[in-house]
Design an enzyme around this catalytic site. Structure first.
Site, PDB file in Angstrom:
ATOM      1  N   ARG A 112       4.141  -0.189  13.014  1.00 41.75           N
ATOM      2  CA  ARG A 112       3.819  -1.493  12.425  1.00 41.75           C
ATOM      3  C   ARG A 112       3.865  -1.368  10.906  1.00 41.75           C
ATOM      4  O   ARG A 112       3.143  -0.558  10.322  1.00 41.75           O
ATOM      5  CB  ARG A 112       2.422  -1.940  12.858  1.00 41.75           C
ATOM      6  N   ASN A 145      -1.603 -10.878   8.397  1.00 44.12           N
ATOM      7  CA  ASN A 145      -2.598  -9.835   8.606  1.00 44.12           C
ATOM      8  C   ASN A 145      -3.947 -10.276   8.052  1.00 44.12           C
ATOM      9  O   ASN A 145      -4.071 -10.561   6.855  1.00 44.12           O
ATOM     10  CB  ASN A 145      -2.186  -8.544   7.893  1.00 44.12           C
ATOM     11  N   GLN A 173       0.802  -1.221   0.000  1.00 42.93           N
ATOM     12  CA  GLN A 173       0.000   0.000   0.000  1.00 42.93           C
ATOM     13  C   GLN A 173       0.840   1.280   0.000  1.00 42.93           C
ATOM     14  O   GLN A 173       0.313   2.343  -0.322  1.00 42.93           O
ATOM     15  CB  GLN A 173      -0.944  -0.014   1.211  1.00 42.93           C
ATOM     16  N   TYR A 232     -12.539  -1.917  12.959  1.00 44.47           N
ATOM     17  CA  TYR A 232     -12.952  -0.642  12.358  1.00 44.47           C
ATOM     18  C   TYR A 232     -14.378  -0.231  12.680  1.00 44.47           C
ATOM     19  O   TYR A 232     -14.670   0.948  12.748  1.00 44.47           O
ATOM     20  CB  TYR A 232     -12.805  -0.706  10.822  1.00 44.47           C
ATOM     21  N   HIS A 282      -2.016  -5.074 -12.761  1.00 44.11           N
ATOM     22  CA  HIS A 282      -1.481  -4.819 -14.105  1.00 44.11           C
ATOM     23  C   HIS A 282      -2.348  -5.486 -15.159  1.00 44.11           C
ATOM     24  O   HIS A 282      -2.629  -4.907 -16.206  1.00 44.11           O
ATOM     25  CB  HIS A 282      -0.031  -5.334 -14.220  1.00 44.11           C
ATOM     26  N   ASP A 290       2.418   0.606  -8.305  1.00 40.71           N
ATOM     27  CA  ASP A 290       3.734   0.795  -8.934  1.00 40.71           C
ATOM     28  C   ASP A 290       4.585   1.838  -8.219  1.00 40.71           C
ATOM     29  O   ASP A 290       5.779   1.647  -8.011  1.00 40.71           O
ATOM     30  CB  ASP A 290       3.571   1.199 -10.411  1.00 40.71           C
ATOM     31  N   ASN A 344      -7.462  -6.225  14.474  1.00 41.06           N
ATOM     32  CA  ASN A 344      -7.812  -5.068  13.658  1.00 41.06           C
ATOM     33  C   ASN A 344      -9.304  -4.842  13.778  1.00 41.06           C
ATOM     34  O   ASN A 344     -10.099  -5.777  13.600  1.00 41.06           O
ATOM     35  CB  ASN A 344      -7.482  -5.314  12.182  1.00 41.06           C
TER      36      ASN A 344
HETATM   37  C1  GBH Z   1      -7.634  -3.704   6.687  1.00 41.46           C
HETATM   38  O1  GBH Z   1      -8.455  -4.455   5.887  1.00 41.46           O
HETATM   39  C2  GBH Z   1      -6.297  -3.939   6.087  1.00 41.46           C
HETATM   40  O2  GBH Z   1      -5.443  -4.665   6.928  1.00 41.46           O
HETATM   41  C3  GBH Z   1      -5.648  -2.721   5.556  1.00 41.46           C
HETATM   42  O3  GBH Z   1      -4.687  -3.099   4.640  1.00 41.46           O
HETATM   43  C4  GBH Z   1      -6.698  -1.809   4.974  1.00 41.46           C
HETATM   44  O4  GBH Z   1      -6.134  -0.733   4.293  1.00 41.46           O
HETATM   45  C5  GBH Z   1      -7.561  -1.341   6.113  1.00 41.46           C
HETATM   46  O5  GBH Z   1      -8.110  -2.414   6.810  1.00 41.46           O
HETATM   47  C6  GBH Z   1      -8.700  -0.423   5.694  1.00 41.46           C
HETATM   48  O6  GBH Z   1      -9.615  -1.098   4.871  1.00 41.46           O
HETATM   49  O7  GBH Z   1     -17.549  -2.057   1.186  1.00 41.46           O
HETATM   50  O8  GBH Z   1     -18.882  -3.172   2.860  1.00 41.46           O
HETATM   51  O9  GBH Z   1     -17.970  -4.414   0.997  1.00 41.46           O
HETATM   52  C7  GBH Z   1      -9.803  -4.216   5.838  1.00 41.46           C
HETATM   53  C8  GBH Z   1     -10.240  -4.534   4.431  1.00 41.46           C
HETATM   54  C9  GBH Z   1     -11.593  -4.079   2.637  1.00 41.46           C
HETATM   55  C10 GBH Z   1     -12.566  -4.236   4.815  1.00 41.46           C
HETATM   56  C11 GBH Z   1     -12.822  -3.470   2.108  1.00 41.46           C
HETATM   57  C12 GBH Z   1     -13.846  -3.663   4.262  1.00 41.46           C
HETATM   58  C13 GBH Z   1     -15.121  -3.271   2.237  1.00 41.46           C
HETATM   59  C14 GBH Z   1     -16.391  -3.692   2.896  1.00 41.46           C
HETATM   60  N1  GBH Z   1     -11.428  -3.825   4.043  1.00 41.46           N
HETATM   61  N2  GBH Z   1     -13.967  -3.928   2.847  1.00 41.46           N
HETATM   62  S1  GBH Z   1     -17.795  -3.304   1.911  1.00 41.46           S
END
Ligand code: GBH
Length: 506
Positions: A104, A193, A46, A338, A66, A79, A336
């Site tokens: 991290r 992860n 990322q 959110y 790609h 890239d 993790n």
């Molecule tokens: C984490 O993954 C990752 O470890 C990290 O790399 C990432 O950048 C971060 O969280 C933020 O996303 O639109 O309802 O279908 C979480 C991966 C991918 C979880 C997208 C939620 C969309 C849900 N995320 N996903 S939805």
């Protein structure tokens, strides 16, 4: 005032003269324990860019983006990304500006082993991570290293990727090289992860790399490889590195909080079931006292598989010796988190799929700030931390990711400030009021980066990155000052702490 203080002093003296240890003054509820890790997180694909520089091999993400540039929202790829491969020194200074004591980040496997195997060891890749680690240590910041944050060497995808059980051997050799080269300075390791996220790369054609479209089958199949790979790396560390390197090895699992829609027993069961399918599938084999996949997962996948006319369950079997090998292989629990959502019993998801096997329906909890798929519900994290601790007692928890996203251009990020104050306060309540053992927090993310299929349209950074400028300049968002203050004082200011939404409405 004076008199009561004098009484306390006298009482303390009396206690200590009687040989009873004097209880230290209780820490204020808004304060972190001593030695707590506070920082920010990133992942190689990322932020690094330099996708083919200095001998790096192709990863499944390079390959997929790609081959099919339109898979990401803005056709963005990795890239150049935030160009952290060249700008790592500047990024360490961003951590300094945050008063972080921990960073991290992940290693790109194909940067170190371009073929995925040890026949080619790319010294330039090892040098790069040595430079990052040394720069961190020179600035008083402890490195926390994720071995695998989704960028599998494409050469190993040719062998089928993670559903191929042989990949556990490859991962073991890669980890050995990481421990040998970096373990003298790295004390905090994560094997994987969010396996529950990257297994989507095997259940969907478009969600994650490699886009292998075998829902409800390959995503369970790979779980066995991941668990064995994790366990063998932990045991390798135990047997060959721990005595001299003295670090800790864990794994990071992702979990939302699922609040029962009503107070019925059915909805409570739905919540527990979803947590078992999302977290328990990976955690139960490692962190529970019985080991193995959770019973409810085994039963439901077996029953659905039978209904579908299959000769065996889509969930692989772990043998008694495999269960034994995997059980107890972690020094801490990486989490993790959110968002939270409501949950009820029902049917959703394609057939077959993990979601369909779980038999649940989720919905947004109304009345909370929301951005994209993130709903800002701090008490959800507090409940999840308590659930993890109650379900897997004995393991300290490290929140390895937690963060908020804005559309491009938001520097006065009031949504993130509200979110961070709330979630950090929820962690403090869990530690200081609920007694959950915790050792760290790394916010997602240090800088704006490639948000997988959302490309560069969704900004998780504490620092913004200008992607229109080839120099990729970094600028602090308003949240940096807020988090830097919390990290400096090891406490959330009392007013923010009290105002945070850390208790669910009854
Ligand atoms: C984490 O993954 C990752 O470890 C990290 O790399 C990432 O950048 C971060 O969280 C933020 O996303 O639109 O309802 O279908 C979480 C991966 C991918 C979880 C997208 C939620 C969309 C849900 N995320 N996903 S939805």
């Amino acid at each position: 005032m004076r008199r009561s203080l004098a009484l306390v002093v006298v009482a303390a003296l009396v206690c200590s003269t009687q040989g009873v240890p004097v209880k230290p003054p209780a820490r204020a509820a808004n304060r972190f324990p001593d030695g707590f890790h506070l920082g920010a997180a990133t992942a190689a694909f990322q932020i690094e860019g330099a996708w083919n520089e200095d001998g790096k091999g192709e990863s499944i993400w390079d390959h997929m983006l790609h081959a099919q540039p339109n898979l990401t929202k803005d056709s963005g790829n990795g890239d150049v990304a935030a160009d952290s491969y060249h700008k790592y020194k500047e990024d360490v200074q961003l951590l300094v500006g945050l008063n972080a004591n921990c960073y991290r980040f992940s290693l790109s496997w194909p940067r170190i082993l371009p073929t995925g195997d040890t026949n080619v060891i790319n010294q330039a890749g090892i040098d790069y991570y040595n430079n990052v680690i040394n720069e961190l240590l020179a600035n008083g910041i402890e490195p926390m290293v994720t071995l695998y944050h989704w960028d599998l060497p494409q050469e190993l995808q040719k062998l089928g990727g993670w559903p191929n059980i042989e990949l556990a051997d490859y991962f073991l050799e890669y980890a050995r090289i990481a421990f040998e080269n970096f373990g003298d300075r790295v004390q905090l390791w994560l094997t994987f992860n969010e396996p529950n996220m990257f297994c989507n790369g095997y259940s969907s054609a478009t969600d994650f790399a490699p886009g292998a479209n075998a829902s409800g089958i390959a995503d369970y199949m790979m779980a066995k490889t991941i668990l064995l790979a994790h366990a063998r790396v932990y045991r390798l560390y135990d047997q060959h590195f721990r005595f001299k390197q003295r670090g800790k090895v864990g794994i990071t699992l992702d979990g939302a909080w699922y609040e029962p829609l009503t107070n019925s027993k059915e909805d409570a069961d739905a919540s527990e079931r979803q947590l078992q399918f999302e977290v328990g599938l990976w955690a139960n084999p490692i962190f529970s006292s019985q080991g193995n996949f959770p019973k409810v997962v085994r039963q439901r996948v077996a029953a659905n598989s039978k209904k579908e006319g299959r000769a065996r369950s889509r969930l692989p079997t772990l043998s008694p010796s495999e269960i034994h090998l995997i059980k107890g292989t972690a020094d801490f629990f990486g989490l993790n988190h959110y968002f939270s959502s409501f949950i009820t019993s029902g049917s959703s998801g394609q057939e077959p799929s993990k979601l369909h096997d779980a038999g649940v329906v989720t919905s947004t909890i109304p009345g909370y700030p929301t951005a994209y798929w993130i709903t800002d519900v701090p008490w959800g994290l507090r409940k999840l931390l308590n659930w993890v601790h109650d379900t897997y007692p004995g393991y300290p928890i490290f929140v390895t990711e937690n963060g908020w996203a804005d559309p491009p251009g938001v520097l006065n990020d009031t949504g993130r400030i509200h979110y961070l104050r709330g979630y950090v306060s929820a962690i403090l309540r869990a530690i200081n009021e609920d007694g959950v053992p915790m050792i760290g927090y790394t916010s997602w993310s240090l800088i704006d980066n490639l948000e997988w299929m959302d490309g560069y349209t969704m900004k998780f950074g504490l620092y913004s990155v200008d992607y229109d400028d080839p120099e990729r300049p970094r600028t602090p968002k308003a949240s940096v000052a807020v988090l830097a203050d919390i990290y400096k004082n090891k406490a959330v200011p009392w007013k923010d702490f009290e105002n945070a939404n850390t208790t669910p409405p009854s």
